[in-house]
Design an enzyme around this catalytic site. Structure first.
Site, PDB file in Angstrom:
ATOM      1  CG  ASN A 175      -1.749   1.068   1.478  1.00 21.71           C
ATOM      2  OD1 ASN A 175      -1.756   2.039   0.462  1.00 21.71           O
ATOM      3  ND2 ASN A 175      -2.227   1.381   2.559  1.00 21.71           N
ATOM      4  CE  LYS A 213      -0.084   3.194   4.753  1.00 18.87           C
ATOM      5  NZ  LYS A 213      -0.053   3.073   6.140  1.00 18.87           N
ATOM      6  CG  HIS A 233      -5.599   1.815   5.511  1.00 23.86           C
ATOM      7  ND1 HIS A 233      -5.286   2.746   6.327  1.00 23.86           N
ATOM      8  CD2 HIS A 233      -4.487   0.810   5.388  1.00 23.86           C
ATOM      9  CE1 HIS A 233      -4.038   2.455   6.875  1.00 23.86           C
ATOM     10  NE2 HIS A 233      -3.466   1.155   6.189  1.00 23.86           N
ATOM     11  CD  GLU A 249      -2.885   5.316   6.866  1.00 23.89           C
ATOM     12  OE1 GLU A 249      -2.763   5.427   5.900  1.00 23.89           O
ATOM     13  OE2 GLU A 249      -1.757   4.686   7.669  1.00 23.89           O
ATOM     14  CD  GLU A 266      -3.213  -2.467   7.648  1.00 30.51           C
ATOM     15  OE1 GLU A 266      -2.155  -2.835   7.120  1.00 30.51           O
ATOM     16  OE2 GLU A 266      -3.786  -1.647   7.206  1.00 30.51           O
ATOM     17  N   GLY A 270       3.021   2.163  10.824  1.00 30.23           N
ATOM     18  CA  GLY A 270       3.906   3.125  10.577  1.00 30.23           C
ATOM     19  C   GLY A 270       4.705   3.604  11.939  1.00 30.23           C
ATOM     20  CB  SER A 323       5.593  -1.847  11.818  1.00 29.86           C
ATOM     21  OG  SER A 323       5.387  -0.745  12.170  1.00 29.86           O
TER      22      SER A 323
END
Ligand code: PGA
Length: 251
Positions: A9, A11, A96, A98, A168, A174, A214
């Protein structure tokens, strides 16, 4: 056997030119793999989809990072599942963290997106996962269960069978902090058991459940060795071709 999948991904990173360059590098490395049985997917930004699709020759599949919750019409700035499909993309990431966090996407809306993706012949990579406070309160099982139930369980069995699930934990995305392989296995098994209660064990056993957060070449092997971890959804490490391939070869 479940499909092993490693999806990158990107992003909101890379210009179109940089993205094409990265796709060329990843494609070369994938083409050089011997006996590769891992489905490799890259998810660039929308505007890169067509060019990146034309660039890859090694069997890599392309995913969008999102799609609209409506099919067409006056929705300025949105990109529909139909449009994504027309680029040659085969997958779409839905929900996701985010998107959930910064764009307030909830399970009901994500169910609509999932349905539209499936109607358009795209495979949804449906993301679930708890935030740190929920993990600390030991609520992670409850949280992922409601995300699955509300986001996916109104699908017909035939549609559900096509879905890829990505777990996730938001605290690992991240942050450099990875879930331990035991933590990943524990919750992946829970996700599979939850799916089995609705769609039966055979269907649950066929669903690929990816880990994200990560994931890097140094920890992929241990994570992917777990029986219910069928691959990874990769953020940061997907932006460097050699790191990404180091994860693909982690099986
Ligand atoms: P990360 O992101 O690998 O950079 O933690 C994973 C993701 O958000 O899919």
């Amino acid at each position: 056997m479940r499909q092993k999948i490693v999806a990158g991904n990107w992003k909101m990173n890379k210009t179109l030119q940089e993205g094409v360059q990265l796709a060329i590098e990843v494609d070369k490395l994938v083409a050089a793999l011997k006996n590769n049985d891992v489905k490799v997917i890259i998810a660039p930004p929308f505007i890169h989809l067509t060019e990146v699709k034309k660039t890859v020759k090694s069997g890599i599949s392309i995913a969008a990072q999102n799609c609209a919750s409506e099919d067409s019409g006056a929705y300025t700035g949105e990109v529909s599942a139909t449009m994504v499909k027309s680029t040659g993309a085969e997958y779409v990431i839905i929900g996701h963290s985010e998107r959930r966090q910064y764009y307030n996407e909830g399970n009901k809306l994500l169910f609509k997106k999932t349905q539209l993706a499936l109607t358009n012949g795209l495979i949804p990579i449906f993301c679930i996962g708890e935030v740190l406070a929920e993990r600390e309160l030991n609520k992670h099982f409850e949280v992922v269960k409601s995300q699955i139930v509300e986001g996916l369980f109104d699908l017909s069995v035939d549609d559900f069978k096509k879905v890829v699930v990505a777990y996730e934990p938001v605290w690992a995305i991240g942050t450099g902090k990875t879930a331990s392989s035991d933590q990943a296995q524990e919750i992946h098994k829970f996700i599979r058991d939850t799916i089995a209660t609705k769609y039966g064990q055979a269907v649950a056993d066929g669903i690929s459940i990816l880990y994200g957060g990560s994931c890097k070449p140094s920890n992929a092997k241990e994570l992917f060795a777990k029986p219910d971890v069928d691959g990874g959804l990769i953020g940061g490490a997907a932006l460097v071709a050699s790191d990404f391939i180091g994860i693909v070869t982690g099986f």
